[in-house]
Write an enzyme that holds these catalytic residues in place. Structure first.
Site, short mmCIF file in Angstrom:
data_model
loop_
_atom_site.label_atom_id
_atom_site.label_comp_id
_atom_site.label_asym_id
_atom_site.label_seq_id
_atom_site.Cartn_x
_atom_site.Cartn_y
_atom_site.Cartn_z
N SER A 1 -3.91 2.21 0.51
CA SER A 1 -4.83 2.15 1.64
C SER A 1 -6.20 2.74 1.22
O SER A 1 -6.32 3.49 0.42
CB SER A 1 -4.01 2.97 2.55
OG SER A 1 -4.89 3.01 3.66
N GLU B 1 0.95 -1.13 -0.16
CA GLU B 1 -0.11 0.00 0.11
C GLU B 1 0.80 1.30 -0.06
O GLU B 1 1.88 1.28 0.49
CB GLU B 1 -0.84 0.36 1.17
CG GLU B 1 -2.17 -0.91 1.10
CD GLU B 1 -3.02 -0.95 2.27
OE1 GLU B 1 -4.24 -1.36 2.17
OE2 GLU B 1 -2.71 -0.31 3.40
#
Length: 554
Positions: A468, A442
């Site tokens: 994210s 992420e």
């Protein structure tokens, strides 16, 4: 009962002896054996309360005539793993979670399961194995964290990440950042915005595998404990009626989930997880379907990071059921589908109402007529790329700028925090895909740094990695094919012009085909960054992000 193969008859006397060594008496052994699958640990904030959830679930199972038996699985905190080598292990943990549960449940012949997840990869991992094993199953999460407070305003984990960028720009002091750090995460629960964990917990409810309230009842509320007791009782009802996950996780159920996903503005990671879960249920979800559903589904919510509301606000506005009740007004959901309650979707939401039209917009007054996610196509992403369009400011929906190319997240973050990124730049971070990472990290640190420095309305970020659920801005991820596999993203050079048109679902590298062919002839895949252990094995077996980054077992 399935468990009879491990406990019934004279030949199973040794098996019963071992169960008695655990302290079980004959009356307990003779009842259905229910696996209580708990991801409790002492490092993940979303998991530190799961011991209490498990006790409540076990009480519910016992009240309904079953014998609960608890075991654990792993869970990784993406926030703690962020922006270092640990993040390479997060997405791959989803497969370990599913496989470890399969091993435990099948080896011990359990009759049913209650799964207790929280946080990003645990929820989809548990749903994947529920579809794979296909015994009566209920999912009950630990619940979302409450938002923190700082100077009279709600804040969350993303406030801290963005605070780092703000500090670099001189917008706040180190003392202020320390205050934000100390107040952003006030207690247990999955981080308080519409990030990946809460997105998946909400969608579990929509699919029909979680009880109403599963996605939004705060972790610290007694109502969460009561929900867990109901979950324990419900699994016994499913066992009695022989209702299994694949009876619930149908093609139409996944369409409902995608529809609510678009209305809520969920994390881009749902584009990885829903196809992976559907694959285990032998249901096909493709990226074209996501755009088709997004095109007809209005975006009704802007929960952090897209807006200032948090999951507790969604809960107080009526929760996921209230969102579904709005969508029902335009016949956007299939209301006839079976759920774990034993009732249909329509029956579950019949008495639901939208209690706050600032948190959940009316279907007639949406934020936009199209959904929160969009799949982009073009020569840079022939197999697609994803963006959370509900978290993109209007001026960045159509963007054109020069490529700034980085072969790792770390080098990009160094450039961003070092003030080397300019307005209009299109930051390209590659070799961070499922194979190239490996593990498809992420990119919350670079997106938060960009936002904290006030550049989220001025630059784009494009990667074969992922973002994210807390990322905002023109953050375009899952570019497929990835660089490691020879995707066009591997051929981008510093200064190349990149055009992005989110409303038209396009992303294009302004380099002609002849030049790209020339570059391809001079390209060869770099050596894998990790050559030992689980990640080395994962890199060899994992599919493209466009297929959910699943392990190709054939």
């Amino acid at each position: 009962m399935k468990s009879d193969m491990a406990k019934k008859g004279l030949a199973k006397a040794p098996h019963r002896a071992l169960l008695k060594a655990d302290g079980f008496i004959d009356e307990e052994i003779n009842r259905p054996l229910v696996a209580i699958v708990n991801s409790y640990n002492e490092i993940v904030p979303g998991h530190i309360n799961l011991d209490k959830i498990a006790e409540a679930v076990k009480a519910g199972v016992r009240m309904a005539g079953g014998t609960p038996i608890e075991f654990s699985t792993i869970g990784i905190c993406d926030g703690i793993a962020m922006n270092h080598a640990g993040m390479k292990y997060s997405l791959p943990s989803r497969e370990i979670i599913a496989d470890s549960i399969e091993l435990m449940v099948q080896a011990h012949a359990f009759d049913a399961m209650v799964m207790i997840p929280n946080c990003d990869k645990v929820v989809p991992g548990m749903l994947m194995v529920a579809a794979r094993i296909n015994i009566p199953t209920v999912v009950v999460s630990g619940g979302p964290m409450l938002a923190g407070k700082y100077k009279g305003k709600n804040i969350d984990l993303i406030s801290v990440f963005e605070g780092v960028g703000a500090l670099k720009l001189g917008k706040i002091t180190e003392e202020e950042l320390a205050e934000i750090e100390g107040h952003a995460c006030p207690g247990c629960g999955s981080c308080s915005g519409m990030f990946t964990a809460n997105s998946m917990n909400c969608l579990t409810e929509v699919i029909g595998m979680g009880l109403p309230g599963n996605g939004t009842i705060p972790a610290v509320y007694a109502e969460r404990i009561r929900l867990a007791k109901r979950a324990g009782m419900t699994v016994m009802l499913l066992l009695e009626k022989d209702i299994k996950p694949r009876d619930i996780m149908t093609s139409e159920a996944f369409k409902n989930a995608l529809t609510v996903d678009m209305a809520l503005g969920c994390s881009t990671n749902t584009v990885l997880h829903l196809p992976a879960i559907a694959r285990e249920a032998e249901v096909d979800i493709n990226l074209e379907m996501i755009n088709e559903i997004s095109a007809k589904t209005p975006n009704l919510c802007k929960i952090s990071p897209a807006g200032t509301h948090h999951i507790q606000d969604l809960y107080e506005a009526g929760g996921v059921s209230a969102v579904m009740s709005e969508l029902k007004k335009k016949n956007l959901l299939n209301l006839e589908l079976m759920t774990i309650t034993g009732d249909t979707v329509g029956e579950n939401i019949a008495s639901s109402a939208n209690l706050n039209t600032e948190v959940i917009r009316s279907i007639n007054n949406p934020y936009s007529e199209t959904g929160g996610l969009a799949i982009l196509w073009g020569n840079l992403a022939p197999e697609g790329a994803v963006v959370k369009q509900s978290a993109v400011v209007p001026e960045m929906l159509d963007h054109e700028g020069p490529a700034r190319v980085f072969d790792s997240e770390e080098s990009a973050v160094e450039a961003i925090l070092g003030g080397k990124i300019k307005e209009r730049d299109a930051i390209v971070i590659r070799y961070e895909g499922p194979k190239g990472g490996p593990g498809m990290r992420e990119m919350l640190t670079p997106t938060s740094a960009i936002a904290g420095m006030g550049l989220d309305s001025k630059v784009a970020l494009i990667t074969d990695g992922r973002f994210s659920g807390g990322s905002r801005g023109a953050a375009i991820g899952h570019v497929s094919p990835e660089a490691q596999e020879g995707g066009i993203i591997a051929l981008v050079e510093e200064g190349d012009l990149i055009k992005i048109d989110i409303p038209k679902r396009k992303i294009h590298l302004e380099v002609d085909a002849e030049e790209l062919d020339r570059r391809m002839k001079g390209w060869s895949p770099p050596l894998l960054k990790i050559t030992k252990g689980y990640l080395a094995q994962y890199a060899k077996l994992v599919s493209s992000a466009s297929k959910g980054a699943v392990i190709e077992r054939n």
